[in-house]
Design a protein around this motif. Structure first.
Motif, PDB file in Angstrom:
ATOM      1  N   VAL A 171      22.395  -4.860  33.517  1.00 45.20           N
ATOM      2  CA  VAL A 171      22.580  -6.102  32.751  1.00 45.20           C
ATOM      3  C   VAL A 171      21.501  -7.129  33.080  1.00 45.20           C
ATOM      4  O   VAL A 171      21.270  -8.060  32.298  1.00 45.20           O
ATOM      5  CB  VAL A 171      23.979  -6.715  32.995  1.00 45.20           C
ATOM      6  N   LEU A 195      23.107 -11.915  32.327  1.00 43.03           N
ATOM      7  CA  LEU A 195      24.530 -11.628  32.475  1.00 43.03           C
ATOM      8  C   LEU A 195      24.880 -11.190  33.895  1.00 43.03           C
ATOM      9  O   LEU A 195      26.030 -10.858  34.178  1.00 43.03           O
ATOM     10  CB  LEU A 195      24.939 -10.511  31.495  1.00 43.03           C
ATOM     11  N   LEU A 248      27.806 -12.817  35.760  1.00 41.91           N
ATOM     12  CA  LEU A 248      29.127 -12.416  35.270  1.00 41.91           C
ATOM     13  C   LEU A 248      29.567 -11.125  35.955  1.00 41.91           C
ATOM     14  O   LEU A 248      30.696 -11.035  36.470  1.00 41.91           O
ATOM     15  CB  LEU A 248      29.088 -12.221  33.754  1.00 41.91           C
ATOM     16  N   THR A 259      27.258 -21.806  30.117  1.00 40.21           N
ATOM     17  CA  THR A 259      27.453 -20.357  30.246  1.00 40.21           C
ATOM     18  C   THR A 259      28.191 -20.020  31.537  1.00 40.21           C
ATOM     19  O   THR A 259      28.935 -19.028  31.587  1.00 40.21           O
ATOM     20  CB  THR A 259      26.107 -19.612  30.207  1.00 40.21           C
ATOM     21  N   LYS A 298      31.448 -17.784  31.682  1.00 39.00           N
ATOM     22  CA  LYS A 298      31.515 -16.604  32.554  1.00 39.00           C
ATOM     23  C   LYS A 298      32.725 -16.675  33.487  1.00 39.00           C
ATOM     24  O   LYS A 298      33.394 -15.665  33.736  1.00 39.00           O
ATOM     25  CB  LYS A 298      30.227 -16.470  33.370  1.00 39.00           C
TER      26      LYS A 298
END
Length: 201
Positions: free
Chosen positions: A22, A37, A40, A168, A172
């Protein structure tokens, strides 16, 4: 070697691999710190595997990148990538998993004597706090490292390393709150993970 130990090592390796994959889905930003990402998945590693195994899965990811395998954002790797402007984020990634896992484990411990509804609320709040603490620590270390390497001031560091990522990060954290318990329960039910009734901090 115990069966559970083999399973644990496999899950640690799986999450290290997922973090590596990712990391390539990144969005370059003007400040030089890409949006990915990874944070996350790293938080999910802590929520699903626990603080210790989540921590080690992320450490393994960093070690793989440190020896030159291009697993960091933008297909980069090596000590040079770690020593660059975004190195602070990389070296503090394990702390995201650690604090997220601790948040989950503390929630389990505190909710033992509560009713079904109370257990869910306590566990969710504790997990959410753990994720947010992990993210704050990651951004703090990343910003200080950025200031040192780029020789910039605090305002520039906040603009490049923190402010663009706040929305974000909140999203997340919510996703970890939703997906973490579901994934952990599914893996425990499939006997891939050992059921964690209580946790040592």
């Amino acid at each position: 070697m115990k069966k559970n130990t083999v399973k644990d090592l496999c899950m640690i390796a799986v999450f290290a691999a997922i973090i590596s994959i990712v990391g390539q889905f990144s969005i370059p930003l003007p400040g030089g710190v890409p949006m990915t990402l990874q944070t996350l998945i790293i938080a999910l590693a802590g929520a699903v595997l626990g603080s210790k195994k989540g921590f080690w899965s992320t450490v393994i990811y960093i070690l793989i990148g440190a020896i030159g395998v291009p697993v960091f954002a933008g297909w980069t790797g090596g000590i040079g990538a770690i020593m660059g402007m975004t190195g602070g984020f990389l070296v503090s990634f394990p702390l995201i998993a650690l604090f997220t896992g601790l948040g989950d484990e503390i929630g389990v411990r505190l909710s033992v004597s509560a009713g079904a509804r109370g257990r869910k609320v306590i566990s969710s709040v504790s997990l959410l706090i753990g994720v947010l603490v992990g993210y704050v620590v990651n951004y703090a270390v990343g910003s200080v490292w950025f200031m040192a390497v780029a020789q910039s001031n605090l305002a520039t560091a906040l603009t490049a390393c923190v402010i663009p990522f706040i929305p974000t990060s909140i999203l997340k954290a919510v996703l970890v709150l939703i997906l973490g318990p579901v994934l952990k329960h599914s893996l425990e039910k499939a006997h891939v993970l050992e059921v964690r009734r209580t946790a040592a901090v």
